[in-house]
Design an enzyme around this catalytic site. Structure first.
Site, mmCIF file in Angstrom:
data_model
loop_
_atom_site.group_PDB
_atom_site.id
_atom_site.type_symbol
_atom_site.label_atom_id
_atom_site.label_comp_id
_atom_site.label_asym_id
_atom_site.label_seq_id
_atom_site.Cartn_x
_atom_site.Cartn_y
_atom_site.Cartn_z
ATOM 1 N N CYS A 121 0.830 -1.199 0.000
ATOM 2 C CA CYS A 121 0.000 0.000 0.000
ATOM 3 C C CYS A 121 0.871 1.259 0.000
ATOM 4 C CB CYS A 121 -0.972 -0.037 1.184
ATOM 5 S SG CYS A 121 -2.346 1.126 1.041
ATOM 6 N N HIS A 150 -3.408 -4.882 0.298
ATOM 7 C CA HIS A 150 -2.764 -5.306 1.546
ATOM 8 C C HIS A 150 -2.365 -6.777 1.447
ATOM 9 C CE1 HIS A 150 -2.920 -1.853 4.304
ATOM 10 N NE2 HIS A 150 -3.740 -1.418 3.362
ATOM 11 N N GLU A 201 -0.482 -8.493 3.183
ATOM 12 C CA GLU A 201 -0.361 -9.249 4.438
ATOM 13 C C GLU A 201 -1.624 -10.054 4.735
ATOM 14 O OE1 GLU A 201 -2.291 -5.403 5.901
ATOM 15 O OE2 GLU A 201 -1.020 -6.094 4.238
#
Length: 234
Positions: free
Chosen positions: A113, A210, A212
């Protein structure tokens, strides 16, 4: 085998902590650490303290630049628009310093991001300060989105041509920085991923989404950690 150590950039804010109010903290959402560990790395938090950055970055094997607040528009030669959140100068400065050391040493860099945005800005890139169609329908909730990824690319080899990713961004790349090439896009053409234009360069890639979160990005983190195991490329 010893796990490669990955510096993960942290944010600074204030929280209510047990009986204490307005405690200053350096924080990072747990999924970043989990994803690095799952991929075989050993994550450490890199706080937004510019004076400590170089000492830490000389000792780690890779840099993960996390998501977070809007970047100061002055860094890409712009004035803040109506929808830009207040900047965090200490974090901006610390992450710029960390990226500079990582690139000088030739260690892998992965941006998430704002991490991707900052990588691009250091190369002369600019941002679109507000993309209302990409803003989350419900603030504080990530939204799944299928993106298109160039198959013959670093991101493509890890993510496949149409991964599902999780988004929560209201800004995006306008002009991409020099030496980078876009390799992932949303349906409406917004850049969702970019990487080093030179395939022989040290690992350098980023996702606007994102990474993650979700299962479709696991292989990207694994590729990142494998690059860290190989050692510096400078």
């Amino acid at each position: 085998m010893t796990r490669p150590v990955v510096a993960v950039t942290a944010d600074a804010t204030t929280v209510n902590w047990n009986i204490w109010g307005d405690v200053a903290v350096a924080v990072l959402p747990q999924p970043y650490l989990d994803k690095v560990a799952q991929a075989g790395g050993a994550p450490v938090l890199l706080p937004p303290l510019v004076e400590a950055v170089e000492s830490v970055m000389e000792r780690v094997d890779a840099l993960l630049m996390s998501g977070g607040a809007d970047i100061d528009p002055a860094l890409y030669g712009a004035r803040p628009g109506e929808f830009v959140f207040p900047p965090h100068p200490a974090r901006d400065a610390a992450e710029l310093a960390a990226l500079a050391v990582a690139e000088r040493r030739g260690i892998p860099v992965l941006g998430v991001c704002r991490g991707l945005q900052l990588i691009s800005i250091t190369r002369g890139g600019t941002l679109d300060q507000h993309l209302p169609e990409h803003s989350p329908a419900v603030p504080g909730r990530y939204e799944p989105r299928t993106i298109r990824v160039k198959p013959d690319s670093l991101l493509g080899s890890a993510l496949g041509p149409s991964p599902t990713v999780y988004c929560h961004h209201h800004q995006g790349i306008d002009k991409l920085g020099a030496g980078l090439v876009a390799t992932a896009w949303s349906d409406d053409g917004v850049i969702e991923g970019a990487e080093a234009e030179d395939p022989s360069a040290p690992f350098l890639a980023g996702l606007q989404a994102h990474g993650e979160l979700g299962e479709d990005t696991v292989a990207l983190f694994e590729a990142f950690i494998e690059a860290a195991k190989a050692g510096p490329r400078r």
